[in-house]
Design an enzyme around this catalytic site. Structure first.
Site, mmCIF file in Angstrom:
data_model
loop_
_atom_site.group_PDB
_atom_site.id
_atom_site.type_symbol
_atom_site.label_atom_id
_atom_site.label_comp_id
_atom_site.label_asym_id
_atom_site.label_seq_id
_atom_site.Cartn_x
_atom_site.Cartn_y
_atom_site.Cartn_z
ATOM 1 N N LYS A 112 0.823 -1.213 0.000
ATOM 2 C CA LYS A 112 0.000 0.000 0.000
ATOM 3 C C LYS A 112 0.863 1.271 0.000
ATOM 4 C CE LYS A 112 -3.979 -2.208 2.303
ATOM 5 N NZ LYS A 112 -4.983 -2.063 3.389
ATOM 6 N N TYR A 122 -12.491 -2.645 -3.556
ATOM 7 C CA TYR A 122 -12.968 -2.728 -2.165
ATOM 8 C C TYR A 122 -14.497 -2.681 -2.075
ATOM 9 C CZ TYR A 122 -8.342 -2.360 0.036
ATOM 10 O OH TYR A 122 -7.070 -2.597 0.488
ATOM 11 N N PHE A 177 -15.512 3.650 6.916
ATOM 12 C CA PHE A 177 -14.155 4.019 6.504
ATOM 13 C C PHE A 177 -13.928 3.911 5.000
ATOM 14 C CE2 PHE A 177 -14.030 -0.468 7.889
ATOM 15 C CZ PHE A 177 -13.557 -1.088 6.728
ATOM 16 N N ARG A 188 -1.612 -14.156 5.003
ATOM 17 C CA ARG A 188 -2.370 -13.483 6.073
ATOM 18 C C ARG A 188 -1.603 -13.571 7.401
ATOM 19 N NH1 ARG A 188 -6.786 -10.157 4.728
ATOM 20 N NH2 ARG A 188 -7.125 -10.258 6.973
ATOM 21 N N THR A 218 -5.241 -6.641 11.078
ATOM 22 C CA THR A 218 -5.573 -5.399 10.368
ATOM 23 C C THR A 218 -5.082 -4.174 11.135
ATOM 24 O OG1 THR A 218 -7.583 -6.508 9.590
ATOM 25 C CG2 THR A 218 -7.486 -4.107 9.339
ATOM 26 N N ARG A 253 2.613 -5.886 9.266
ATOM 27 C CA ARG A 253 1.862 -4.727 9.764
ATOM 28 C C ARG A 253 2.458 -4.201 11.071
ATOM 29 N NH1 ARG A 253 -4.092 -6.828 7.771
ATOM 30 N NH2 ARG A 253 -4.220 -5.524 5.901
ATOM 31 N N ASN A 308 -2.103 0.475 6.646
ATOM 32 C CA ASN A 308 -1.532 -0.721 7.264
ATOM 33 C C ASN A 308 -0.651 -1.549 6.326
ATOM 34 O OD1 ASN A 308 -3.579 -1.729 5.721
ATOM 35 N ND2 ASN A 308 -4.701 -2.702 7.391
ATOM 36 N N HIS A 310 -2.175 -5.341 1.651
ATOM 37 C CA HIS A 310 -3.436 -6.065 1.474
ATOM 38 C C HIS A 310 -3.096 -7.517 1.180
ATOM 39 C CE1 HIS A 310 -7.334 -7.387 -0.025
ATOM 40 N NE2 HIS A 310 -6.641 -8.024 -0.947
ATOM 41 N N GLU A 361 -9.535 -11.217 -7.041
ATOM 42 C CA GLU A 361 -8.605 -10.088 -6.941
ATOM 43 C C GLU A 361 -7.485 -10.199 -7.967
ATOM 44 O OE1 GLU A 361 -7.576 -10.100 -2.767
ATOM 45 O OE2 GLU A 361 -9.588 -9.432 -2.187
#
Ligand code: ADP
Ligand code: MG
Length: 142
Positions: A11, A51, A59, A87, A93, A104, A114, A117, A128
């Site tokens: 990100k 998203y 948010f 993950r 998150t 993270r 964060n 993704h 995705e």
């Protein structure tokens, strides 16, 4: 365990902080391989579509603004159990709740900014990956 592919985004906060190499290094040390990659500046429309499941969350606007605020690195990662492994390497998150050593914990600034993704299931990964990559842009690594 089965070899599988998952989708990852580095990100804008992490690309701007020059942590691309540090993050990919964590993937590679944990036996995930980069099968596809492209650097991009997302449009509002592309980020909103990506998203879409969060469109009614409070948010959502902030998330789209952040994801379009700077460059992102879009990637397909491949390896044993890649969806779950990614993950785990990412951490929670909210970085305040992320385990020591996770991406993270190391590189997120906040619950919104964060750092990464990662697809949350094999089904999400399929959607995705095809949202950002053509089949001929992905190379099998195993
Ligand atoms: P994850 O990325 O861990 O799968 P979610 O799918 O729940 O998390 O949320 C998608 C993204 O939306 C998060 O990674 C984060 O950037 C942002 N986000 C989630 N919750 C919040 C929140 N409470 N406030 C601001 N941004 C949030
Ligand atoms: Mg999610």
């Amino acid at each position: 365990m089965a070899n599988e592919k998952t989708f990852s985004i580095i990100k804008p906060n992490a690309t701007l902080d020059n942590n691309i190499g540090n993050i990919i290094s964590i993937f590679e040390k944990n036996d995930l391989r980069v099968s596809a990659a492209k650097f991009a500046q997302l449009s509002k429309e592309k980020a909103e579509g990506f998203y879409i499941e969060h469109k009614d969350r409070p948010f959502f606007g902030e998330l789209v603004d952040f994801m379009t605020s700077g460059p992102v690195l879009l990637m397909v990662l491949e390896g044993d159990n890649a969806v779950t492994k990614n993950r785990e390497l990412m951490g929670a998150t909210n970085p305040a709740e992320a385990a020591e050593g996770t991406i993270r914990k190391l590189y997120a600034k906040s619950i919104g900014e964060n750092a990464v993704h990662g697809s949350d299931s094999a089904q999400s990964a399929e959607r995705e990956i095809s949202y950002f990559f053509e089949k001929n842009e992905i190379v099998d690594r195993f």
